[in-house]
Design a protein around this motif. Structure first.
Motif, PDB file in Angstrom:
ATOM      1  N   PRO A 115       0.814  -1.224   0.000  1.00 26.98           N
ATOM      2  CA  PRO A 115       0.000   0.000   0.000  1.00 26.98           C
ATOM      3  C   PRO A 115       0.846   1.272   0.000  1.00 26.98           C
ATOM      4  O   PRO A 115       0.490   2.259  -0.644  1.00 26.98           O
ATOM      5  CB  PRO A 115      -0.827  -0.109   1.278  1.00 26.98           C
ATOM      6  N   GLU A 116       1.972   1.254   0.709  1.00 25.38           N
ATOM      7  CA  GLU A 116       2.833   2.434   0.753  1.00 25.38           C
ATOM      8  C   GLU A 116       3.440   2.716  -0.614  1.00 25.38           C
ATOM      9  O   GLU A 116       3.500   3.855  -1.060  1.00 25.38           O
ATOM     10  CB  GLU A 116       3.945   2.247   1.787  1.00 25.38           C
ATOM     11  N   LEU A 117       3.896   1.678  -1.281  1.00 21.74           N
ATOM     12  CA  LEU A 117       4.508   1.864  -2.596  1.00 21.74           C
ATOM     13  C   LEU A 117       3.484   2.289  -3.637  1.00 21.74           C
ATOM     14  O   LEU A 117       3.795   3.076  -4.534  1.00 21.74           O
ATOM     15  CB  LEU A 117       5.219   0.585  -3.037  1.00 21.74           C
ATOM     16  N   TYR A 152       2.958   5.969  -3.155  1.00 19.00           N
ATOM     17  CA  TYR A 152       4.107   6.725  -3.651  1.00 19.00           C
ATOM     18  C   TYR A 152       4.097   6.789  -5.173  1.00 19.00           C
ATOM     19  O   TYR A 152       4.421   7.822  -5.757  1.00 19.00           O
ATOM     20  CB  TYR A 152       5.402   6.092  -3.149  1.00 19.00           C
ATOM     21  N   ALA A 153       3.711   5.695  -5.821  1.00 22.10           N
ATOM     22  CA  ALA A 153       3.641   5.681  -7.285  1.00 22.10           C
ATOM     23  C   ALA A 153       2.580   6.669  -7.774  1.00 22.10           C
ATOM     24  O   ALA A 153       2.802   7.388  -8.761  1.00 22.10           O
ATOM     25  CB  ALA A 153       3.338   4.273  -7.784  1.00 22.10           C
ATOM     26  N   ARG A 154       1.435   6.756  -7.100  1.00 19.58           N
ATOM     27  CA  ARG A 154       0.407   7.728  -7.475  1.00 19.58           C
ATOM     28  C   ARG A 154       0.906   9.155  -7.271  1.00 19.58           C
ATOM     29  O   ARG A 154       0.646  10.043  -8.081  1.00 19.58           O
ATOM     30  CB  ARG A 154      -0.862   7.489  -6.666  1.00 19.58           C
ATOM     31  N   PHE A 155       1.637   9.375  -6.202  1.00 20.65           N
ATOM     32  CA  PHE A 155       2.189  10.696  -5.931  1.00 20.65           C
ATOM     33  C   PHE A 155       3.170  11.101  -7.029  1.00 20.65           C
ATOM     34  O   PHE A 155       3.113  12.223  -7.540  1.00 20.65           O
ATOM     35  CB  PHE A 155       2.882  10.698  -4.567  1.00 20.65           C
ATOM     36  N   ARG A 156       4.058  10.210  -7.405  1.00 20.33           N
ATOM     37  CA  ARG A 156       5.034  10.530  -8.457  1.00 20.33           C
ATOM     38  C   ARG A 156       4.348  10.786  -9.789  1.00 20.33           C
ATOM     39  O   ARG A 156       4.733  11.699 -10.522  1.00 20.33           O
ATOM     40  CB  ARG A 156       6.034   9.390  -8.603  1.00 20.33           C
ATOM     41  N   ALA A 157       3.337   9.985 -10.100  1.00 20.46           N
ATOM     42  CA  ALA A 157       2.611  10.192 -11.356  1.00 20.46           C
ATOM     43  C   ALA A 157       1.936  11.562 -11.372  1.00 20.46           C
ATOM     44  O   ALA A 157       1.923  12.251 -12.390  1.00 20.46           O
ATOM     45  CB  ALA A 157       1.586   9.088 -11.564  1.00 20.46           C
TER      46      ALA A 157
END
Length: 54
Positions: A35-37, A40-45
């Motif tokens: 869930p954390e990763l 983070y992937a949504r944040f970077r996108a």
């Protein structure tokens, strides 16, 4: 009789401390980093999207 009541107070406190200690050190189910990763992937996108100014 009053002395027995005063002796019960530390006994109940010790039992309460034992219950709290066993609850605090219980084995917890491990979630992993999934869930954390994902977050983070949504944040970077979202940060990589070009912003349009109007």
């Amino acid at each position: 009789m009053g002395a027995l009541v005063w002796l019960l107070i530390p006994l109940l406190a010790a039992i309460g401390a034992g219950v709290w200690g066993s609850w605090a050190t219980r084995t917890r189910r491990v979630r992993g980093d999934g869930p954390e990763l994902d977050g983070y992937a949504r944040f970077r996108a979202a940060m990589e999207k070009p912003h349009s100014r109007t």
